[in-house]
Structures are given as C-alpha cells and as structure tokens.
Design an enzyme around this catalytic site. Structure first.
Site, PDB file in Angstrom:
ATOM      1  N   HIS A 155       0.842  -1.223   0.000  1.00 15.30           N
ATOM      2  CA  HIS A 155       0.000   0.000   0.000  1.00 15.30           C
ATOM      3  C   HIS A 155       0.867   1.259   0.000  1.00 15.30           C
ATOM      4  O   HIS A 155       0.443   2.302   0.483  1.00 15.30           O
ATOM      5  CB  HIS A 155      -0.947   0.040   1.199  1.00 15.30           C
ATOM      6  N   SER A 276      15.266  20.627 -17.322  1.00 16.01           N
ATOM      7  CA  SER A 276      14.024  21.375 -17.539  1.00 16.01           C
ATOM      8  C   SER A 276      14.319  22.581 -18.406  1.00 16.01           C
ATOM      9  O   SER A 276      15.393  23.185 -18.297  1.00 16.01           O
ATOM     10  CB  SER A 276      13.472  21.813 -16.176  1.00 16.01           C
ATOM     11  N   LYS A 282      16.656  21.395 -12.292  1.00 12.84           N
ATOM     12  CA  LYS A 282      15.956  20.116 -12.394  1.00 12.84           C
ATOM     13  C   LYS A 282      16.808  19.019 -13.036  1.00 12.84           C
ATOM     14  O   LYS A 282      17.560  19.257 -13.967  1.00 12.84           O
ATOM     15  CB  LYS A 282      14.662  20.263 -13.220  1.00 12.84           C
ATOM     16  N   GLU A 289       9.542   7.797 -16.570  1.00 15.54           N
ATOM     17  CA  GLU A 289       8.165   8.225 -16.861  1.00 15.54           C
ATOM     18  C   GLU A 289       7.723   7.708 -18.229  1.00 15.54           C
ATOM     19  O   GLU A 289       6.571   7.320 -18.422  1.00 15.54           O
ATOM     20  CB  GLU A 289       8.070   9.751 -16.825  1.00 15.54           C
TER      21      GLU A 289
END
Ligand code: ARG
Length: 457
Positions: A155, A276, A282, A289
């Site tokens: 979980h 970025s 970043k 992803e």
C-alpha cells in the site's frame, strides 16, 4: 495498372487507394517477404513449375530487389499497393517474363501470413534478448549492493525491511516470465502457412513441407483456411509485449519514486536524465516516466488487434491488414523502452544510507514481536493484538516501539529483535527477503536465466 487489374475496366478511386495501400507501413517487411519468395521459388522448381534456369533468374532478381531496399534505391511506383506487389513488380522488371511465374500456386493471403510470421519470429527473439539484458542489469545492480536494505512496501506504506537484491530480483522474475511468454509464442508461431494459397490450396504439385523446412519452420500448416486467417500469433506476441510493458511501467514508477527527493533512494546517471527548459536545477527521470507512459500504447495495440479479429468470418479478410501497424509499433516501442531502461538501471547509484535509515523505522519490527510470541505458544491472532497494542502505545506516546517493548517486564526479552539488522536476518522462510535465503534465490534465478538464455538465442 495493378498486378490484379485484369478483371476491371475502371481504375481504383484514389480514396480507396489511400485507404487500402499498405506499402507505406509494410515496406519494413521487405527482407522477410523476399526470404519467403525465395523459398517459394525453390518449391516451384522442385515441383517442376519453373526450370532450374528460371529458378536462378528468380533468385538473382529477388536478391537485386533486396539490394535496392538495403541501399535505399528502391523506387515505389503508383501501382505498388503493398510490399508484396512492389517486390513482384520490380522483380519482373529486372528478370523479365519469368518474374510472372513467381506467384504460381501462391496468393498474397498465404504470402503475407508467411512474411509476418518470419517477422514475428525474429521480433520475439530480439525483444526477449533485450528483456534478458534488463534482467541482467537488475541482477548485477543487486550484487553490487549486496548488503543494501530498504523498506519493502505494501500500500506504499513501509512494511518490512528487505534486501535491495530481493526487491530487484522481484522485477527480474517478472521480466523472466515475459521472456518465457515471448519464446513460448515464438515456438507456437513457427508454422508455415506457405502453400495454402488464397484459401483452399492449389491443384499444382507443390510441397508445403519443403518450403516450411527451407524457412526454418517446425512444420507446414494443417488446414489451408486456418493458415490464411489465423492471426493468433500476432495477438499472442502483442499480449506478451503488453504485459512486459505493464511490468516496465511498474519499474518506471518505482524509479520515479526512488529518484524523487522525498524517497532519495537512488540517483540516475546524467546520461539517463533530462533537464528542464525553465528550471535550471531540475534533473528529471523522464526515462522512467516514458517507460510508464509507453505501456499505454502497448496495451492499446493488443486491444486493437483483438477487436479487429473479433467476429471475422473465415478466412482471409482485408481487416487482417490492420494487424501490422500495432505489431510493428509494439516491437519498436518495447525495444526503445527496454534499451534505455537497461542503461538507466545500470547507471543507478543507490543511496544505501538513506534506504537503511528508512528501513530502520522500528515499527517494522512489530511483526517480529508477534511472531516471537507465537514461538512461545500464543495464538497468532492474540499475538497480533498484543503487538498492535504496543504499537498503539508507542505511536500515542511518541516513543519508539523498542522503548515500549523493553519497558514492559513481560516483553523485555524481545529487546534483541530490535538490534540493527535483526528484522532482516529473521526473514528465514524459503523465498523470503533476508540474507539467509538469498543464496538459494540467486541460484534459482540464475538457473531460470540460463535456461531462457539458451532458449532465446
Ligand atoms: N497487404 C495485404 C495484407 O496485409 C496483403 C494481402 C492482400 N490480400 C488480398 N486478398 N487482398 O493483408
């Protein structure tokens, strides 16, 4: 004029041409189609349908067409409906009239099924090899950090400490099942449809077993109608890749979490991260992803083929042409993701200190307190309740579980359960997450890996 225009008096409407042409996407099959045609030509010669001289002309011509594709000099004409027609048209230009004999005792229906099986046979091998590469990356990362421990989650809540290698091996085992599914699908698809003709075979004396053997198929088709209409193999390969994609998406999601500042369990090497366009600081895990995101189209490709097949009457229907783009896309996408994810996993630096401190939350020892009570004869439900009460006290009083446990005279003897590394060392049941069973697990994983390696290659 197309190669089949004899029956018609008017030419095809341009809208239908655009709808039905497939050369734009099936040209990638050229090498497999030529391989199939060469075997077919050999079969025609063996059946006495072309002479030995004609056979060498056909083979020479097919090789020249292949050369044109390889060299990028093949020119499509406006009658080339698909890769099969394009190759035959060009062959006839090169070798002359004998080219017109190639399609004897053959239809595009058995031709395309043969070509696509040859493609799928190689594609399953390539994807399976790449998946094995990712398995190896996981296994060696686990070995490089053989002592590292992190919390295992259920979980997404910290549950129990586990060895990093145990966690990575769990991903590896899923991938090994994907590899097994791919090679199983490859075994099943290795049947030749060549010789089935349009639907019902031919009156000419061809031998499908002969061409099947030349093409490395295990056997020829049993039933000509099944041969030209069966696309189970496309669906099976797409399923194997879709499930592989689902696994890759779960791996991707964990990498996203692990490389976040919040978890900070791992850092990806610079070559596998992106910056970025606005925020100078970043360092993003786009690779992970995209592994997560690309899985959507892999599932979509499977769905589109299953829906296309559903309700189709026997035998060949033009709907079947829609099998190709999803298959090509899934193979290409899986390879892109597997290759970059393998590099990304190899580039990972694990933050062992951070993982260790996250797993030394002493609430993770609550189950060991309950199990120690069980060892003393307390029924598990009762033991669970007692341990739960101790956890409740710790949380309520804002102290550690070990402080509570050692403060209660009945339980002070459980103090050693909280020693550093004890919770992990106490995972001793077969297949569990601790170092005691790791050797056996590594051995079994290695056995599966070598079995599959020899099956794939
Ligand atoms: N391009 C077609 C396909 O992919 C080849 C078979 C065409 N057969 C036919 N009878 N029109 O399925």
């Amino acid at each position: 004029m197309t190669l089949w225009s004899g029956r018609f008096t008017e030419s095809m409407d341009s809208t239908l041409w655009e709808l039905s042409e497939s050369f734009s996407f099936d040209q990638v099959l050229y090498a497999y189609d030529i391989q199939g045609s060469k075997a077919h030509a050999e079969g025609l010669a063996r059946a006495g349908l072309v002479t030995e001289g004609e056979l060498s002309e056909l083979l020479r011509g097919l090789d020249s067409v292949a050369q044109e594709f390889v060299g990028g000099t093949f020119v499509r004409t406006d009658v080339d409906e698909d890769i099969h027609m394009a190759i035959e048209r060009r062959l006839t230009e090169i070798v002359g009239e004998v080219g017109q004999k190639l399609h004897t005792a053959r239809s595009r229906n058995d031709q395309v099924a043969t070509t696509l099986r040859l493609f799928a046979r190689e594609a399953t091998t390539t994807v399976a090899q790449a998946a094995l590469g990712l398995v190896e990356a996981f296994v060696s990362k686990g070995k490089a950090y053989s002592q590292a421990v992190l919390p295992g989650y259920t979980h997404l809540q910290r549950a129990q400490p586990v060895l990093l290698s145990h966690h990575l091996n769990a991903h590896a085992l899923g991938l090994l099942r994907d590899v097994e599914r791919l090679v199983d699908a490859r075994d099943r698809l290795n049947v030749s449809p060549l010789g089935a003709g349009a639907i019902a075979g031919t009156s000419l004396p061809i031998d499908p077993a002969f061409t099947a053997n030349l093409l490395g198929f295990d056997s020829p088709f049993i039933n000509s109608m099944d041969a030209v209409s069966d696309r189970d193999f496309v669906a099976e390969v797409l399923f194997a890749i879709a499930l592989l994609g689902v696994h890759l998406s779960r791996i991707g999601e964990e990498l996203v979490l692990w490389t976040s500042q919040e978890f900070n369990f791992a850092t990806l090497g610079d070559p596998f991260t992106t910056g970025s366009s606005m925020l100078p600081h970043k360092k993003n895990s786009d690779v992970a992803e995209l592994a997560r995101g690309k899985s959507g189209r892999l599932v979509g490709n499977l769905t589109s083929v299953l829906v296309m097949l559903k309700g189709l009457p026997l035998s060949y229907n033009r709907d079947l042409q829609e099998d190709k783009e999803p298959l090509f896309d899934s193979v290409r996408t899986a390879m892109l993701v597997l290759n970059s994810l393998t590099g990304a996993v190899q580039s990972l630096t694990m933050n062992s200190e951070r993982m260790k401190s996250a797993s030394s939350d002493d609430l993770l020892v609550a189950i060991d307190v309950a199990e120690a009570l069980v060892a003393e004869g307390v029924p598990f439900r009762k033991a669970h309740e007692i341990a739960g009460r101790l956890v409740g006290r710790a949380v309520g009083e804002g102290v550690t579980l070990s402080q509570v446990v050692t403060s209660e005279p009945d339980f002070t003897k459980f103090g050693p359960l909280f020693a550093e590394g004890a919770a992990l060392a106490n995972r001793t049941s077969p297949g569990s997450a601790g170092p005691k069973t790791a050797i056996d697990q590594d051995k079994r994983l290695q056995e599966i890996l070598s079995t599959l390696q020899s099956r794939v290659f």
